[in-house]
Motif scaffolding. Sequence first.
Motif, PDB file in Angstrom:
ATOM      1  N   LEU A 293      25.492 -46.720  -2.160  1.00  0.00           N
ATOM      2  CA  LEU A 293      26.556 -45.836  -2.632  1.00  0.00           C
ATOM      3  C   LEU A 293      26.532 -44.492  -1.913  1.00  0.00           C
ATOM      4  O   LEU A 293      27.590 -43.928  -1.590  1.00  0.00           O
ATOM      5  N   ARG A 294      25.324 -43.982  -1.651  1.00  0.00           N
ATOM      6  CA  ARG A 294      25.223 -42.717  -0.919  1.00  0.00           C
ATOM      7  C   ARG A 294      25.740 -42.881   0.508  1.00  0.00           C
ATOM      8  O   ARG A 294      26.420 -42.005   1.041  1.00  0.00           O
ATOM      9  N   GLY A 295      25.417 -44.025   1.111  1.00  0.00           N
ATOM     10  CA  GLY A 295      25.913 -44.291   2.463  1.00  0.00           C
ATOM     11  C   GLY A 295      27.425 -44.376   2.504  1.00  0.00           C
ATOM     12  O   GLY A 295      28.073 -43.785   3.380  1.00  0.00           O
ATOM     13  N   PHE A 296      28.020 -45.093   1.543  1.00  0.00           N
ATOM     14  CA  PHE A 296      29.479 -45.192   1.500  1.00  0.00           C
ATOM     15  C   PHE A 296      30.122 -43.837   1.212  1.00  0.00           C
ATOM     16  O   PHE A 296      31.186 -43.518   1.759  1.00  0.00           O
ATOM     17  N   SER A 297      29.487 -43.038   0.363  1.00  0.00           N
ATOM     18  CA  SER A 297      30.009 -41.709   0.062  1.00  0.00           C
ATOM     19  C   SER A 297      30.083 -40.861   1.317  1.00  0.00           C
ATOM     20  O   SER A 297      31.094 -40.185   1.572  1.00  0.00           O
ATOM     21  N   ARG A 298      29.017 -40.888   2.109  1.00  0.00           N
ATOM     22  CA  ARG A 298      29.018 -40.145   3.378  1.00  0.00           C
ATOM     23  C   ARG A 298      30.017 -40.736   4.371  1.00  0.00           C
ATOM     24  O   ARG A 298      30.670 -40.020   5.121  1.00  0.00           O
ATOM     25  N   MET A 299      30.123 -42.067   4.369  1.00  0.00           N
ATOM     26  CA  MET A 299      31.007 -42.739   5.319  1.00  0.00           C
ATOM     27  C   MET A 299      32.451 -42.300   5.150  1.00  0.00           C
ATOM     28  O   MET A 299      33.159 -42.013   6.130  1.00  0.00           O
ATOM     29  N   PHE A 300      32.918 -42.235   3.907  1.00  0.00           N
ATOM     30  CA  PHE A 300      34.325 -41.940   3.666  1.00  0.00           C
ATOM     31  C   PHE A 300      34.676 -40.464   3.864  1.00  0.00           C
ATOM     32  O   PHE A 300      35.837 -40.082   3.779  1.00  0.00           O
ATOM     33  N   ARG A 301      33.665 -39.630   4.152  1.00  0.00           N
ATOM     34  CA  ARG A 301      33.932 -38.240   4.493  1.00  0.00           C
ATOM     35  C   ARG A 301      34.086 -38.038   6.000  1.00  0.00           C
ATOM     36  O   ARG A 301      34.378 -36.944   6.457  1.00  0.00           O
ATOM     37  N   GLU A 302      33.836 -39.114   6.755  1.00  0.00           N
ATOM     38  CA  GLU A 302      33.816 -39.013   8.208  1.00  0.00           C
ATOM     39  C   GLU A 302      35.219 -39.061   8.809  1.00  0.00           C
ATOM     40  O   GLU A 302      36.058 -39.853   8.379  1.00  0.00           O
ATOM     41  N   ASP A 303      35.429 -38.204   9.805  1.00  0.00           N
ATOM     42  CA  ASP A 303      36.668 -38.244  10.589  1.00  0.00           C
ATOM     43  C   ASP A 303      36.489 -39.068  11.858  1.00  0.00           C
ATOM     44  O   ASP A 303      37.467 -39.530  12.443  1.00  0.00           O
ATOM     45  N   ASN A 304      35.235 -39.208  12.284  1.00  0.00           N
ATOM     46  CA  ASN A 304      34.955 -39.946  13.515  1.00  0.00           C
ATOM     47  C   ASN A 304      34.864 -41.434  13.212  1.00  0.00           C
ATOM     48  O   ASN A 304      34.034 -41.865  12.405  1.00  0.00           O
ATOM     49  N   LEU A 305      35.715 -42.235  13.848  1.00  0.00           N
ATOM     50  CA  LEU A 305      35.794 -43.667  13.542  1.00  0.00           C
ATOM     51  C   LEU A 305      34.506 -44.395  13.889  1.00  0.00           C
ATOM     52  O   LEU A 305      34.081 -45.300  13.160  1.00  0.00           O
ATOM     53  N   PHE A 306      33.869 -44.013  15.005  1.00  0.00           N
ATOM     54  CA  PHE A 306      32.614 -44.675  15.376  1.00  0.00           C
ATOM     55  C   PHE A 306      31.569 -44.509  14.287  1.00  0.00           C
ATOM     56  O   PHE A 306      30.918 -45.468  13.862  1.00  0.00           O
ATOM     57  N   VAL A 307      31.383 -43.280  13.820  1.00  0.00           N
ATOM     58  CA  VAL A 307      30.386 -43.010  12.775  1.00  0.00           C
ATOM     59  C   VAL A 307      30.755 -43.750  11.495  1.00  0.00           C
ATOM     60  O   VAL A 307      29.904 -44.345  10.835  1.00  0.00           O
ATOM     61  N   LEU A 308      32.035 -43.730  11.132  1.00  0.00           N
ATOM     62  CA  LEU A 308      32.489 -44.415   9.915  1.00  0.00           C
ATOM     63  C   LEU A 308      32.168 -45.900   9.970  1.00  0.00           C
ATOM     64  O   LEU A 308      31.612 -46.466   9.024  1.00  0.00           O
ATOM     65  N   LEU A 309      32.504 -46.541  11.083  1.00  0.00           N
ATOM     66  CA  LEU A 309      32.285 -47.985  11.205  1.00  0.00           C
ATOM     67  C   LEU A 309      30.803 -48.326  11.294  1.00  0.00           C
ATOM     68  O   LEU A 309      30.350 -49.330  10.718  1.00  0.00           O
ATOM     69  N   ALA A 310      30.035 -47.504  12.014  1.00  0.00           N
ATOM     70  CA  ALA A 310      28.605 -47.778  12.152  1.00  0.00           C
ATOM     71  C   ALA A 310      27.887 -47.618  10.816  1.00  0.00           C
ATOM     72  O   ALA A 310      27.080 -48.471  10.427  1.00  0.00           O
ATOM     73  N   VAL A 311      28.186 -46.530  10.096  1.00  0.00           N
ATOM     74  CA  VAL A 311      27.570 -46.321   8.785  1.00  0.00           C
ATOM     75  C   VAL A 311      27.986 -47.438   7.826  1.00  0.00           C
ATOM     76  O   VAL A 311      27.148 -47.988   7.095  1.00  0.00           O
ATOM     77  N   GLY A 312      29.271 -47.792   7.827  1.00  0.00           N
ATOM     78  CA  GLY A 312      29.745 -48.874   6.971  1.00  0.00           C
ATOM     79  C   GLY A 312      29.028 -50.180   7.260  1.00  0.00           C
ATOM     80  O   GLY A 312      28.640 -50.913   6.344  1.00  0.00           O
ATOM     81  N   GLY A 313      28.836 -50.485   8.541  1.00  0.00           N
ATOM     82  CA  GLY A 313      28.151 -51.715   8.919  1.00  0.00           C
ATOM     83  C   GLY A 313      26.695 -51.728   8.504  1.00  0.00           C
ATOM     84  O   GLY A 313      26.201 -52.717   7.947  1.00  0.00           O
ATOM     85  N   LEU A 314      25.988 -50.630   8.754  1.00  0.00           N
ATOM     86  CA  LEU A 314      24.565 -50.557   8.424  1.00  0.00           C
ATOM     87  C   LEU A 314      24.332 -50.615   6.914  1.00  0.00           C
ATOM     88  O   LEU A 314      23.412 -51.286   6.437  1.00  0.00           O
ATOM     89  N   VAL A 315      25.169 -49.900   6.159  1.00  0.00           N
ATOM     90  CA  VAL A 315      25.022 -49.879   4.700  1.00  0.00           C
ATOM     91  C   VAL A 315      25.359 -51.246   4.095  1.00  0.00           C
ATOM     92  O   VAL A 315      24.646 -51.753   3.221  1.00  0.00           O
ATOM     93  N   THR A 316      26.443 -51.859   4.564  1.00  0.00           N
ATOM     94  CA  THR A 316      26.841 -53.176   4.060  1.00  0.00           C
ATOM     95  C   THR A 316      25.759 -54.212   4.339  1.00  0.00           C
ATOM     96  O   THR A 316      25.412 -55.029   3.469  1.00  0.00           O
ATOM     97  N   GLN A 317      25.215 -54.164   5.523  1.00  0.00           N
ATOM     98  CA  GLN A 317      24.160 -55.092   5.915  1.00  0.00           C
ATOM     99  C   GLN A 317      22.929 -54.934   5.032  1.00  0.00           C
ATOM    100  O   GLN A 317      22.373 -55.921   4.533  1.00  0.00           O
ATOM    101  N   PHE A 318      22.513 -53.705   4.801  1.00  0.00           N
ATOM    102  CA  PHE A 318      21.339 -53.411   3.981  1.00  0.00           C
ATOM    103  C   PHE A 318      21.548 -53.889   2.545  1.00  0.00           C
ATOM    104  O   PHE A 318      20.707 -54.580   1.977  1.00  0.00           O
ATOM    105  N   GLY A 319      22.693 -53.546   1.974  1.00  0.00           N
ATOM    106  CA  GLY A 319      22.986 -53.933   0.601  1.00  0.00           C
ATOM    107  C   GLY A 319      23.166 -55.422   0.438  1.00  0.00           C
ATOM    108  O   GLY A 319      22.686 -56.018  -0.538  1.00  0.00           O
ATOM    109  N   LEU A 320      23.849 -56.055   1.390  1.00  0.00           N
ATOM    110  CA  LEU A 320      24.102 -57.488   1.310  1.00  0.00           C
ATOM    111  C   LEU A 320      22.808 -58.277   1.399  1.00  0.00           C
ATOM    112  O   LEU A 320      22.609 -59.263   0.664  1.00  0.00           O
ATOM    113  N   GLN A 321      21.902 -57.852   2.268  1.00  0.00           N
ATOM    114  CA  GLN A 321      20.613 -58.542   2.392  1.00  0.00           C
ATOM    115  C   GLN A 321      19.826 -58.449   1.087  1.00  0.00           C
ATOM    116  O   GLN A 321      19.222 -59.431   0.639  1.00  0.00           O
TER     117      GLN A 321
END
Length: 372
Positions: A293-321
């Motif tokens: 949740l903290r990762g997603f919270s930070r992700m949705f504050r991002e204006d940079n698409l690369f950072v948004l997608l990378a954070v989203g991917g890393l957080v989703t992967q961690f949580g899903l595992q």
Amino acid sequence: MVIFSRVDTSIMSRWWWTVDRWLLTSILLIVACGAILTLAASPPVAARLDLGTYHFAIRQFAYLPLALLTMIVVSLMEPVMIRRLATLAFICFIALTISTHFLGAEIKGASRWISFAGFTIQPSEFLKPTFAVVAAWMFSEWRKDNNFPGHYICVALFVMVAALLVTQPDFGMTAVISAVWGMQFFLAGLPVFFVVLVAFVFMSGSMIAYLTVDHVKSRVDRFLDPASGDNYQITRSLEAFQNGGLFGTGPGEGDIKHVLPDAHTDFIFAVAGEEFGLIACLFIIGLFATVVLRGFSRMFREDNLFVLLAVGGLVTQFGLQAVINMASTTHLMPTKGMTLPFISYGGSSLLSLALGMGMLLSLTRRRAGGDL
């Protein structure tokens, strides 16, 4: 207590005042839980294999300092360095994953590991975090310039990674990487038609795996109808949670770990349930939820698409595992040999997670901007 002064301009001081300390603290607490549970769960497994009582615990503790150092060093990097590191590591571990098909040691019917100098490494573990960042880079470059074929490059890379994992075979990791990649593609602006197409491909792939791969079919059938096959491990796992109750039987006092073959890896959450109880299990779940949740919270504050997608991917992967491991342990889904992040025994898993969380901590740091 103030560790660094705000007027201190050293790299560690800048890191301390910009890193997400809730995220960092949650990760470190998960690591601490993993150390305790490894000590609790691994001695009976070591005894069954005629190894020293703390054989697995000592090996895991040997990896811990390197993992923590990796996470901190990576978290000090700027996003542009994270992108470069992920790209170089992805290329390296793709090559090593390919080599497992020729040089890999076969364990439990799968060739996923390479052994050298007394150590065993699973290269495919490192593909999860590095591919998530590389995919984020390709998708973001595509959105910056529609003439750049970043999405086609990413599709080709995904097909290559999926093919390597399926042929090992490792369907669980393939499913995780596919879900993360699909989520990133969707966030990058995948047209609705392709959303439906990708979903159809994933569903078709799952059905084909069920119809053509014996152990996949067996696990699904045993989940839907427990009487259709051997459910020894999941039966013992559920028994562990029943024994533990609210507060557990006490550290080292559990019985199920003595008869559960994978008590220190895939079913370590069952050991937590028996020896530390429901309260401790909910605490561990809360820590994983905080990271996500903290990762997603930070992700949705991002204006940079690369950072948004990378954070989203890393957080989703961690949580899903984490969800897959805990759901398998509690019989909420078919069993799958997947580690519980930072808690299950495994050097490759520990180091790859440290790399991924280091990149997450770096990308979620507060910054005034930067050229990516």
